[in-house]
Design an enzyme around this catalytic site. Structure first.
Site, short mmCIF file in Angstrom:
data_model
loop_
_atom_site.label_atom_id
_atom_site.label_comp_id
_atom_site.label_asym_id
_atom_site.label_seq_id
_atom_site.Cartn_x
_atom_site.Cartn_y
_atom_site.Cartn_z
N ARG A 68 0.84 -1.21 0.00
CA ARG A 68 0.00 0.00 0.00
C ARG A 68 0.87 1.25 0.00
O ARG A 68 2.04 1.22 0.35
CB ARG A 68 -0.90 0.02 1.24
CG ARG A 68 -0.13 0.09 2.54
CD ARG A 68 -0.92 0.64 3.70
NE ARG A 68 -0.14 0.57 4.93
CZ ARG A 68 0.80 1.42 5.29
NH1 ARG A 68 1.10 2.44 4.51
NH2 ARG A 68 1.45 1.28 6.43
N ALA A 145 -6.28 6.93 9.35
CA ALA A 145 -5.21 6.71 8.38
C ALA A 145 -5.79 6.15 7.09
O ALA A 145 -6.82 5.45 7.10
CB ALA A 145 -4.16 5.75 8.95
N GLY A 158 -7.10 0.26 2.57
CA GLY A 158 -8.21 1.18 2.82
C GLY A 158 -7.96 2.17 3.93
O GLY A 158 -7.01 2.95 3.87
N ALA A 160 -8.12 3.20 8.39
CA ALA A 160 -8.06 2.76 9.79
C ALA A 160 -8.55 3.91 10.66
O ALA A 160 -8.00 5.01 10.59
CB ALA A 160 -6.65 2.36 10.19
N CYS A 176 3.36 7.61 9.96
CA CYS A 176 3.24 8.25 8.65
C CYS A 176 4.35 9.27 8.40
O CYS A 176 4.20 10.20 7.60
CB CYS A 176 1.88 8.90 8.47
SG CYS A 176 0.53 7.71 8.62
#
Length: 215
Positions: A68, A145, A158, A160, A176
């Site tokens: 991802r 997130a 996807g 969170a 991040c």
């Protein structure tokens, strides 16, 4: 379209295998699109932009490399994961528009709890303005997130949303890649909600956001 909620904790590798199988089936026309709600055991994932220096404590929790987008993030109990497998080609939706819809979905869900979730230029995810600290500096905490992967125009991974995770686990990473801001959750913000209530609001917000997008 299928909406699935899994009880218990789903291992990360199991989740990835399940997503990849479903993506292939959607691409082949053998399965419906899927929104899959679940929780993981405590772990870190590294996105395609992750920097080794942002893993502060590599022995704290298991670390999984993932395809991802994004950098390091934490997943664990009390965090609602929503893995979203959609056919963007069928929906005639570009990737940037899709990511914006995921942001809108989180924002609309938080609004149902009387919270104002916000985007921030140059930062991925959804943020809560916590006002100013004792020294007058702005405080902003991340509550949601987003990490997306697309294969043959079918999405997976996807969002969170932090409902009531153990926020201390974030100390093992730079979430991040952002050092100057922290993380929060619904419960941390004084909202003692349970996962079933969050799921209900996610479903309603989905209908609102994606109906507006022409689902």
């Amino acid at each position: 379209m299928e909406w699935r909620i899994s009880d218990g904790l789903i291992g990360y590798e199991q989740a990835v295998w399940t997503m990849e199988d479903r993506v292939a089936a959607i691409r082949a026309g053998r399965a419906d699109e899927l929104v899959w709600l679940l929780q993981h055991p405590p772990l870190y994932t590294a996105g395609t932009s992750a920097k080794a220096a942002d893993l502060l404590d590599p022995d704290h929790l298991p670390v999984y490399q993932t395809g991802r987008g994004g950098q390091y993030t934490y997943h664990g109990p009390g965090q609602r994961i929503a893995y979203v497998m959609l056919d963007l080609q069928r929906r005639r939706t570009g990737i940037r528009c899709y990511v914006a819809l995921l942001e809108d979905w989180l924002i609309a869900t938080l609004y149902r709890f009387n919270l104002r979730g916000e985007r921030r230029e140059g930062r991925v995810g959804i943020w809560i303005d916590r006002g100013k600290d004792a020294e007058g500096r702005a405080r902003e905490n991340k509550i949601g997130a987003i990490g997306v992967r697309v294969r043959h125009w079918v999405t997976y991974h996807g969002i969170a949303l932090n409902v009531e995770p153990d926020l201390s686990h974030y100390a093992g990473i730079v979430p991040c890649g952002i050092e100057e801001h922290g993380v929060t959750s619904l419960v941390d913000l004084g909202l003692p909600v349970d996962m079933a209530e969050v799921d209900a609001q996610l479903a309603q917000a989905w209908d609102e956001v994606f109906a507006m997008a022409g689902e």
